[in-house]
Motif scaffolding. Structure first.
Motif, PDB file in Angstrom:
ATOM      1  N   UNK A   1      51.576  51.519  46.825  1.00 14.35           N
ATOM      2  CA  UNK A   1      51.267  51.852  48.220  1.00 14.35           C
ATOM      3  C   UNK A   1      51.884  53.184  48.638  1.00 14.35           C
ATOM      4  N   UNK A   2      53.107  53.481  48.188  1.00 12.84           N
ATOM      5  CA  UNK A   2      53.760  54.739  48.576  1.00 12.84           C
ATOM      6  C   UNK A   2      53.081  55.949  47.939  1.00 12.84           C
TER       7      UNK A   2
ATOM      8  N   UNK B   1      50.820  60.435  49.127  1.00 14.01           N
ATOM      9  CA  UNK B   1      50.625  61.767  48.535  1.00 14.01           C
ATOM     10  C   UNK B   1      49.179  62.241  48.661  1.00 14.01           C
ATOM     11  N   UNK B   2      48.263  61.348  49.040  1.00 13.78           N
ATOM     12  CA  UNK B   2      46.855  61.712  49.156  1.00 13.78           C
ATOM     13  C   UNK B   2      46.542  62.194  50.565  1.00 13.78           C
TER      14      UNK B   2
ATOM     15  N   UNK C   1      40.461  52.366  49.207  1.00 15.21           N
ATOM     16  CA  UNK C   1      41.220  53.387  49.941  1.00 15.21           C
ATOM     17  C   UNK C   1      41.346  54.659  49.110  1.00 15.21           C
ATOM     18  N   UNK C   2      41.590  54.513  47.804  1.00 14.74           N
ATOM     19  CA  UNK C   2      41.708  55.690  46.935  1.00 14.74           C
ATOM     20  C   UNK C   2      40.402  56.481  46.913  1.00 14.74           C
TER      21      UNK C   2
ATOM     22  N   UNK D   1      46.801  58.318  40.959  1.00 12.02           N
ATOM     23  CA  UNK D   1      46.724  56.978  41.542  1.00 12.02           C
ATOM     24  C   UNK D   1      45.888  56.041  40.678  1.00 12.02           C
ATOM     25  N   UNK D   2      44.762  56.558  40.179  1.00  5.53           N
ATOM     26  CA  UNK D   2      43.907  55.739  39.317  1.00  5.53           C
ATOM     27  C   UNK D   2      44.620  55.385  38.014  1.00  5.53           C
ATOM     28  N   UNK D   3      45.261  56.376  37.413  1.00  7.04           N
ATOM     29  CA  UNK D   3      45.949  56.143  36.137  1.00  7.04           C
ATOM     30  C   UNK D   3      47.049  55.102  36.310  1.00  7.04           C
ATOM     31  N   UNK D   4      47.851  55.262  37.359  1.00  6.34           N
ATOM     32  CA  UNK D   4      48.964  54.336  37.576  1.00  6.34           C
ATOM     33  C   UNK D   4      48.465  52.932  37.907  1.00  6.34           C
TER      34      UNK D   4
END
Length: 279
Positions: free
Chosen positions: A127-128, A132-133, A151-152, A162-165
């Motif tokens: 969530x944190x 950054x986006x 949301x991404x 974000x996708x990778x993580x």
């Protein structure tokens, strides 16, 4: 469905707490599972019901991030609980003489604590990272709640990290617990078939039946969401699939455990009787 989820899981917790003969590791983990189901449902359904009643589908940015954080926290914690419960059944069936020594209260509490801490860290991390986006002005989430993947997709900046993580956490963390469940049941099945007594086999399988159904329901709906989002272009169908994943397993778990467990049925009858006499 929300009322059934809350009342069903609350009755499970009350029955386990009030009955001394249910003070065992299996029911300790089950009470934690029921608490997690209550939290998962409460995280999304009340806001959804308010939106429907008020005809206002908006949610604040902070509220959306909070919902994502708590959803992933409790979803991963339930994932851990199912693996712990599978390990508990493995020890009970494959190593019955060492069960009380291995699954002692301190070890059981430590498993719950470590699972909760790791789940909190994952929920906060995922969530944190959304902070950054940067997002565009027109923000419409095609779901009934703030789903991380949806949301991404709304980000104007590059969401590659974000996708990778997200996928790394899902595959590593979820894959590890699922592999543990599969390994536990392979050992259980091989141990059960070595039992000479058919009655002993039936008793061993009956103790695992409820947990196995819950596992199939949890992972089945989760994989259903993933498959539906991959094969369909309809946001509504994906949203309905996500709703099934976030609501149905939590509502069905109390029925699965109460209907298939004689001790639990007797304990629930006593709890309901006490509540009825008070009212």
């Amino acid at each position: 469905m929300y009322l059934v989820t809350i009342l069903g899981n609350l009755l499970i917790i009350l029955a386990i707490v009030s009955e001394k003969h249910l003070q065992s590791p299996m029911y300790f983990f089950l009470s934690n599972l029921s608490f997690t189901d209550i939290c998962l449902g409460t995280n999304t359904i009340p806001k959804m019901l308010i939106n429907i009643q008020a005809q206002d589908k908006s949610i604040t940015y902070t509220g959306c991030l909070t919902q994502i954080c708590f959803f992933w926290n409790f979803a991963f914690f339930e994932n851990c609980l199912l693996a712990i419960m599978a390990f508990d059944r493995y020890v009970a069936i494959c190593h019955p003489l060492n069960y009380t020594v291995t699954m002692n209260p301190q070890f059981c509490s430590l498993l719950i604590l470590l699972s909760q801490l790791s789940s909190i860290m994952i929920g906060l991390l995922l969530s944190l990272l959304l902070l950054e986006l940067s997002f565009c002005t027109e923000l419409v989430i095609h779901n009934f709640f703030c789903d991380l993947a949806e949301v991404i997709k709304l980000a104007c900046s590059d969401p590659l990290i974000n996708y990778i993580l997200t996928y790394a956490v899902a595959f590593i963390f979820g894959g590890t617990t699922l592999s543990g469940i599969i390994y536990s049941y392979i050992q259980i099945v091989s141990s059960v078939f070595r039992k000479p007594s058919q009655k002993g086999r039936y008793k061993a399988f009956s103790t695992c039946g409820s947990h196995l159904l819950v596992v199939c329901l949890f992972y089945g709906t989760a994989f259903g969401v993933y498959i539906s989002s991959a094969v369909t272009d309809s946001p509504r169908k994906t949203a309905v699939a996500s709703l099934m994943y976030s609501v149905v397993p939590q509502m069905m778990n109390p029925f699965i455990y109460s209907l298939r467990n004689r001790d639990m049925k007797e304990a629930l009858k006593k709890v309901i009787g006490r509540i009825s006499s008070i009212l």
